[in-house]
Write an enzyme that holds these catalytic residues in place. Sequence first.
Site, PDB file in Angstrom:
ATOM      1  N   LYS A  76       0.832  -1.327  -0.040  1.00  0.00           N
ATOM      2  CA  LYS A  76      -0.075   0.212   0.120  1.00  0.00           C
ATOM      3  C   LYS A  76       0.805   1.233   0.090  1.00  0.00           C
ATOM      4  O   LYS A  76       1.897   1.277   0.675  1.00  0.00           O
ATOM      5  CB  LYS A  76      -0.800  -0.139   1.285  1.00  0.00           C
ATOM      6  CG  LYS A  76      -1.887   1.240   1.233  1.00  0.00           C
ATOM      7  CD  LYS A  76      -2.749   0.899   2.434  1.00  0.00           C
ATOM      8  CE  LYS A  76      -3.860   1.929   2.562  1.00  0.00           C
ATOM      9  NZ  LYS A  76      -4.732   1.571   3.749  1.00  0.00           N
ATOM     10  N   SER A 151      -9.746   1.820   2.759  1.00  0.00           N
ATOM     11  CA  SER A 151      -8.871   2.725   1.928  1.00  0.00           C
ATOM     12  C   SER A 151      -8.038   1.806   1.191  1.00  0.00           C
ATOM     13  O   SER A 151      -7.249   2.335   0.493  1.00  0.00           O
ATOM     14  CB  SER A 151      -7.965   3.844   2.949  1.00  0.00           C
ATOM     15  OG  SER A 151      -7.299   2.939   3.707  1.00  0.00           O
ATOM     16  N   SER A 175     -10.163  -0.644   7.023  1.00  0.00           N
ATOM     17  CA  SER A 175      -9.416  -0.549   5.565  1.00  0.00           C
ATOM     18  C   SER A 175      -8.747  -1.748   5.099  1.00  0.00           C
ATOM     19  O   SER A 175      -8.361  -1.752   3.835  1.00  0.00           O
ATOM     20  CB  SER A 175      -8.665   0.819   5.425  1.00  0.00           C
ATOM     21  OG  SER A 175      -9.296   1.926   5.329  1.00  0.00           O
TER      22      SER A 175
HETATM   23  N1  GLN Z   1     -13.291   4.324   6.498  1.00  0.00           N
HETATM   24  C1  GLN Z   1     -12.660   4.425   7.658  1.00  0.00           C
HETATM   25  C2  GLN Z   1     -12.186   6.216   7.578  1.00  0.00           C
HETATM   26  O1  GLN Z   1     -12.237   6.760   6.409  1.00  0.00           O
HETATM   27  C3  GLN Z   1     -11.383   3.756   8.049  1.00  0.00           C
HETATM   28  C4  GLN Z   1     -10.377   3.797   6.955  1.00  0.00           C
HETATM   29  C5  GLN Z   1      -9.051   3.065   7.221  1.00  0.00           C
HETATM   30  O2  GLN Z   1      -9.343   2.124   8.023  1.00  0.00           O
HETATM   31  N2  GLN Z   1      -7.841   3.642   7.087  1.00  0.00           N
HETATM   32  O3  GLN Z   1     -11.751   6.424   8.361  1.00  0.00           O
END
Ligand code: GLN
Length: 483
Positions: A76, A151, A175
């Site tokens: 990532k 994400s 995410s």
């Molecule tokens: N959807 C969540 C956020 O927007 C989690 C994102 C994540 O786990 N990086 O914060």
Amino acid sequence: MHQLTLAEIARGLADKKFSSEELTRALLARIHQLDPQINSFISVTDELAISQARAADARRAAGESGALLGAPIGHKDLFCTQGIRTSCASKMLDNFKAPYDATVVSKLAEAGTVTLGKTNMDEFAMGSANESSYYGPVKNPWNFEHVPGGSSGGSAAAVAARLLPAATATDTGGSIRQPAALTSLTGLKPTYGRVSRWGMIAYASSLDQAGPLARTAEDCALLLQGMAGFDAKDSTSIDEPVPDYSASLNASLEGLRIGLPKEYFGAGLDPRIADLVQASVKELEKLGAVVKEISLPNMQHAIPAYYVIAPAEASSNLSRFDGVRFGYRCENPVDLTDLYKRSRGEGFGAEVQRRIMVGAYALSAGYYDAYYLQAQKIRRLIKNDFMAAFNDVDVILGPTTPNLAWKIGAKNNDPVAEYLEDVYTITANLAGLPGLSMPAGFVDGLPVGVQLLAPYFHEGRLLNVAHRYQQVTDWHTRAPNGF
Ligand code: GLN
């Protein structure tokens, strides 16, 4: 070759059926051919990959072995990679080449993995749809009109499209698990502190945790083995021995106590997803598990608490991007204030700016007690709910997401609608617990995931349950059309 799992690749390399260089070249060609449709990579690192593959082949020829020696993966794009762009999918870091490797990256490199590239993501890991990337949205290989989740949507889409057998990802509020669910993969968020955060660009430091995304639990065990462990450079890293995750995969599920939280099956859950979750429970019962209803009474407060704590930490973490030390700097600033304002205003996207503002507001003197402190108290209550539940059950099971992958653009005008998609995943981050999502079926051709949660440091139990489930189901073996 692209259909091979990490475990199959390990066997193929050990049996000299192919070399890491052959495999790497085949996958790089596939990425260049197919990724333009999906947009799962921000950078493809051909040269690095070939040189790492050759080095891995040489190590094997010299007698070394190891499940990850010569295994191609992606990272990532928020893990620092020395000399390679580490963008966090932001214009702010479009020109940033990290001066060092994240601990996760260096540990995996030592184990012999081959980095094929850096995967797309939501900008600074904020999002559940992978639509906020500066490099454009990622498409779900199961249906290009739909989001892959976020994400870590690039890591998920790349693995689902068989461009890579596995990839690293991070999970602050879901995410890893949510994109795993929406692309029919297995993804594991470890216990907070299990995997080093050093060199991982911070979103919300008390919640962020890195973990593996792969097709099978067996492969997640292999990748996690290479990532986990104490790191003196991360003050929140925990000095606990790392068990052999592959060794416990086949343990019997006889008598395993599964808790189904009644709050997970209420209004808001797509009934077609609920049916598939119940079907997975039936399979686990056939394997000897016993099921019990439990309650996590404070779950309803998790989203509001998370969306105060995460932005608060983000507003602090992202203050380092000031146009001076890293990344983007605006043209012709008239003075220092103008430089800060325009560099941040032009370098950060809309969602990142929204979160910085929300976070700074929640931390401001007049509102700290009303928002931030309250959210921290809720966090403790949520943790207490889990501790009570784990007195009676070994794992907690439920849906990973309330809905199927939605259409790209469908929630763009309503950020809160997207935040609500995290309802089942964020509690594990607030409590620091490990969680896993595994493929459990399809509705209208779109994948559905089941989430398992376990007590601290019981990643092995999660992988064991998922592996046994994958021995009697074939959801995880299905590939999207054309891939
Ligand atoms: N959807 C969540 C956020 O927007 C989690 C994102 C994540 O786990 N990086 O914060």
